[in-house]
Every structure is written in structure tokens, then in C-alpha cells.
Design a protein around this motif. Structure first.
Motif, PDB file in Angstrom:
ATOM      1  N   VAL A  93      27.089  12.666 -16.429  1.00 36.92           N
ATOM      2  CA  VAL A  93      27.071  14.135 -16.441  1.00 36.92           C
ATOM      3  C   VAL A  93      27.242  14.662 -17.864  1.00 36.92           C
ATOM      4  N   LEU A  94      28.259  14.174 -18.571  1.00 33.84           N
ATOM      5  CA  LEU A  94      28.529  14.678 -19.914  1.00 33.84           C
ATOM      6  C   LEU A  94      27.446  14.279 -20.912  1.00 33.84           C
ATOM      7  N   LYS A  95      26.746  13.205 -20.616  1.00 36.89           N
ATOM      8  CA  LYS A  95      25.645  12.781 -21.483  1.00 36.89           C
ATOM      9  C   LYS A  95      24.618  13.887 -21.672  1.00 36.89           C
ATOM     10  N   GLU A  96      24.447  14.719 -20.666  1.00 37.31           N
ATOM     11  CA  GLU A  96      23.414  15.760 -20.713  1.00 37.31           C
ATOM     12  C   GLU A  96      23.729  16.877 -21.690  1.00 37.31           C
ATOM     13  N   VAL A  97      24.971  16.961 -22.176  1.00 36.48           N
ATOM     14  CA  VAL A  97      25.336  18.017 -23.126  1.00 36.48           C
ATOM     15  C   VAL A  97      26.003  17.457 -24.376  1.00 36.48           C
ATOM     16  N   ASN A  98      25.809  16.165 -24.645  1.00 34.27           N
ATOM     17  CA  ASN A  98      26.402  15.543 -25.828  1.00 34.27           C
ATOM     18  C   ASN A  98      25.355  14.759 -26.611  1.00 34.27           C
ATOM     19  N   ALA A  99      25.450  14.880 -27.933  1.00 34.69           N
ATOM     20  CA  ALA A  99      24.574  14.086 -28.792  1.00 34.69           C
ATOM     21  C   ALA A  99      25.099  12.663 -28.933  1.00 34.69           C
ATOM     22  N   SER A 100      26.417  12.504 -28.815  1.00 39.01           N
ATOM     23  CA  SER A 100      27.070  11.208 -28.909  1.00 39.01           C
ATOM     24  C   SER A 100      28.429  11.332 -28.250  1.00 39.01           C
ATOM     25  N   MET A 101      29.045  10.187 -27.990  1.00 45.10           N
ATOM     26  CA  MET A 101      30.368  10.186 -27.377  1.00 45.10           C
ATOM     27  C   MET A 101      31.179   9.038 -27.964  1.00 45.10           C
ATOM     28  N   GLY A 102      32.470   8.966 -27.592  1.00 43.23           N
ATOM     29  CA  GLY A 102      33.290   7.921 -28.171  1.00 43.23           C
ATOM     30  C   GLY A 102      34.517   7.568 -27.358  1.00 43.23           C
ATOM     31  N   LEU A 103      35.056   6.398 -27.643  1.00 36.80           N
ATOM     32  CA  LEU A 103      36.314   5.914 -27.063  1.00 36.80           C
ATOM     33  C   LEU A 103      36.844   4.827 -27.983  1.00 36.80           C
ATOM     34  N   MET A 104      38.059   5.008 -28.482  1.00 33.99           N
ATOM     35  CA  MET A 104      38.670   3.954 -29.287  1.00 33.99           C
ATOM     36  C   MET A 104      39.054   2.775 -28.389  1.00 33.99           C
ATOM     37  N   LEU A 105      38.569   1.594 -28.720  1.00 34.01           N
ATOM     38  CA  LEU A 105      39.018   0.390 -28.022  1.00 34.01           C
ATOM     39  C   LEU A 105      40.499   0.159 -28.343  1.00 34.01           C
ATOM     40  N   GLU A 106      40.886   0.392 -29.565  1.00 36.88           N
ATOM     41  CA  GLU A 106      42.242   0.210 -30.114  1.00 36.88           C
ATOM     42  C   GLU A 106      42.570  -1.261 -30.300  1.00 36.88           C
ATOM     43  N   THR A 107      42.629  -2.040 -29.216  1.00 33.87           N
ATOM     44  CA  THR A 107      42.837  -3.476 -29.339  1.00 33.87           C
ATOM     45  C   THR A 107      42.521  -4.143 -28.009  1.00 33.87           C
ATOM     46  N   THR A 108      42.094  -5.384 -28.080  1.00 35.32           N
ATOM     47  CA  THR A 108      41.893  -6.175 -26.862  1.00 35.32           C
ATOM     48  C   THR A 108      43.176  -6.871 -26.436  1.00 35.32           C
ATOM     49  N   ALA A 109      44.222  -6.706 -27.224  1.00 34.35           N
ATOM     50  CA  ALA A 109      45.497  -7.371 -26.919  1.00 34.35           C
ATOM     51  C   ALA A 109      46.341  -6.524 -25.978  1.00 34.35           C
ATOM     52  N   GLU A 110      47.162  -7.188 -25.179  1.00 35.77           N
ATOM     53  CA  GLU A 110      48.182  -6.511 -24.375  1.00 35.77           C
ATOM     54  C   GLU A 110      49.412  -6.354 -25.262  1.00 35.77           C
TER      55      GLU A 110
END
Length: 329
Positions: free
Chosen positions: A117-134
Motif C-alpha cells: 500500500v505505502l509503495k504507491e506513495v513512496n519513491a523509496s522506503m527504509g528499515l535499519m537492520l541494526e544487527t543480526t545479533a541477539e
């Protein structure tokens, strides 16, 4: 030193709410549910108008992850006329487009349908992975489970969303963890080709958090993390550091080729104690390298047509605008 091109985006930062289901040990962005927990629409529109007037090309929308899971939040978002924060974000993205800026949304964990849904109104998007560690800093943060974050990044790839991710350096992970994080990002990009930039962000301790006395990484260790990113990631992924958090003039030499979003209008609401450098200051920061403004969607994804058709004319106009500004530098 070989001359390289260092890029940045001119943006405004709009935290639509600071309410968040996660309780990370280093974060001051999160605030409790209360009367002022949602940015009023007129304030958001004012920021967008000011950004457009200042020549900004990107409206960065961010908010706490899944705030509706926090008791009482739904009542406050409903007072704004919306049933969810995502509905509010969608409308503000549309307002940004009509005002002449490209939306880029960082909303925390979203499922496939929400991304679609949000793809239709965004040129790009993001999410920090931060780390694969627990790590202990994430023990009270369900959205920070590595498999959850990697799963969303994979969904973004399936949907062909130009994507920004990154790691936090110094939050309890090891050198091997950092390398593993970059390898996971690399492998996602090999499958889907959607990762346009990776942020390597240094942890900054903040008063009022569990990690306020936690040590920061030294210059050599942070440089090593940047170099590791450059070595592991494909060449078509930019390596970015925030110029308000680290000595960009020094770390460019470690493999950085992007300085992210810099705002002449708004503060960094996640790190309010660290003001953005003025855009003119970036020229001094890059030294003998070439400083070039860019859009939040990278040119390779514009060329591929990885954007909503409704953004085509705006992307062309803004590309022309920054092209003229880059020629004047």
C-alpha cells in the motif's frame, strides 16, 4: 587520494508519532502515549511546505513501530481523523507529492500488504537492520528480532521497493556480527537488487536511557566497520554515515560515499543533540571529492522504473532541479 563522488539528499524529517512498541536500551525517540503524541496535520503540512520552499526534494516520514499496540494510542490517532498511523502517513505522503517532494517512509516493521500500500506513495522506503545479533539492548523490542527485520527487507525486495537499511555500531554486537549483518544485506541484494544504500551509524549514548554510560566505539573500530561494509557489499550499494554523528571528513577515507539526508529545515529527531551540518558545510567536509545532491530514489532505480507512475513527472522535475544545482557547485 583518488577523487570520488560523495552524495547527499536535501530533506525534511517528519516524526508523525514517537509512540513505539519497542523499548530499546539506547533510544530517546520513544515517548509514552499522551495528548501530544501525534504530530498535528497542520504542523506536518507546514513542515512540508517549508521544505519545498527551501528546495528540499525528500520528505522523510518516520514514527514509532506499531504504535497502535500501545494502550490508548488508537484514541489519539482517531482524534486526527484517521484510524491508523499508516492511514495518516499515506495522506501525508500524498500531500508531500502534491507539494513537490518525494516521500521516503521509515515505519518500522510492516507486513507485505502494508508495504504494498505505502509503495504507491513512496519513491523509496527504509528499515535499519541494526544487527543480526541477539543483544541485551533489544530484549524488550519484538520488532528488533533479526529474523523479523530481515523478513520485511525481503518483502520489500519482492515488491521492488528501492530500499535503505543499515547497522548500528557499538550496541553490544561483535565485529563478526557486523560482518554477518553486511553479508545478510549483500545476499538480499543479490536476490532482489533493491538495496540502494547501507547506513553505518555509530552508537551515541543518551541521558535517560539504560545505555547512557555505555562506551562508544573508537575511531579505528568505526573505520574498520565502514571498510568492512565497503568490502562485503556490492559496488552498486552506497555506504553512508550520518554527518551529524561522526567526523565525516575523516571517515570518507574509510569507504563512505554518501552522507544521507541533511535538512535545512528540521532537526534530527532521533539524535536531537546532534545538529545537521549546513549544506554549505558539506562542501568543506568532502574536501577534494565531488559533492553531488541526489534524490531519495537512486538513479539506477529511476532508470529501471521502480517507482509509482504518479511520481514520474515529479521525479523528472526534481532530477532537473538538482542537476542544475550540481552544475553550480
Amino acid at each position: 587520494m583518488q577523487q570520488r563522488q560523495i552524495t547527499y539528499s536535501r530533506n525534511v524529517f517528519l516524526p508523525l508519532t514517537n509512540v513505539c512498541r519497542n523499548r530499546c536500551g539506547y533510544c530517546i525517540f520513544r515517548t509514552p502515549v499522551g495528548p501530544d503524541c501525534v504530530m498535528p496535520r497542520n504542523e506536518a503540512e507546514g513542515i512540508i511546505r517549508a521544505g519545498a520552499a527551501a528546495g528540499c526534494t525528500e520528505a522523510l516520514f518516520t514514527f514509532g513501530e506499531k504504535p497502535e499496540e500501545e494502550d490508548g494510542f488508537s484514541g489519539y490517532i482517531e482524534k486526527t481523523g484517521y484510524s491508523t498511523i499508516l492511514d495518516y502517513c499515506y495522506d501525508m505522503c500524498e500531500f508531500s507529492i502534491s507539494s513537490g517532494m518525494l516521500p521516503h517512509t521509515n515505519a518500522g516493521i510492516l507486513d507485505y500488504n502494508e508495504l504494498d500500500v505505502l509503495k504507491e506513495v513512496n519513491a523509496s522506503m527504509g528499515l535499519m537492520l541494526e544487527t543480526t545479533a541477539e543483544i541485551p539492548a533489544h530484549r524488550n523490542s519484538p520488532g528488533k528480532k533479526p529474523e523479523v527485520r530481515v523478513g520485511m527487507m525481503e518483502d520489500a525486495g519482492k515488491l521492488r521497493i528501492p530500499f535503505t537499511t543499515g547497522i548500528l555500531v557499538g550496541i553490544g554486537e561483535t565485529t563478526a556480527d557486523r560482518e554477518e549483518s553486511f553479508e545478510v544485506i549483500r545476499d538480499l541484494h543479490k536476490r532482489y537488487g533493491h538495496i540502494q544504500e547501507v547506513i553505518v551509524q555509530n552508537f551515541c549514548p543518551k541521558d535517560g536511557t539504560d545505555m547512557k554510560d555505555y562506551p562508544t566505539v573508537g575511531r579505528e573500530e568505526f573505520c574498520s566497520a565502514i571498510s568492512s561494509a565497503r568490502e562485503i557489499l556490492p559496488a552498486d550499494i552506497s555506504v553512508q554515515i550520518p554527518p551529524n554523528l561522526a567526523d565525516a571528513q575523516y571517515f570518507i577515507g574509510c569507504g563512505v560515499n554518501d552522507l544521507g539526508g541533511v535538512s535545512p529545515v528540521t532537526i534530527d529527531y532521533v539524535n536531537p543533540e546532534h545538529p545537521w551540518p549546513a549544506i554549505d558545510e558539506l562542501k568543506a567536509t568532502v574536501g577534494d571529492h565531488l559533492l553531488k545532491e541526489r534524490l531519495c530514489i537512486y538513479q539506477m532505480y529511476i532508470d529501471k522504473g521502480w517507482f509509482p507512475e504518479r511520481l514520474k513527472c515529479l521525479i523528472e522535475k526534481l532530477n532537473d532541479d538538482i542537476g542544475k544545482r550540481n552544475e553550480q557547485q
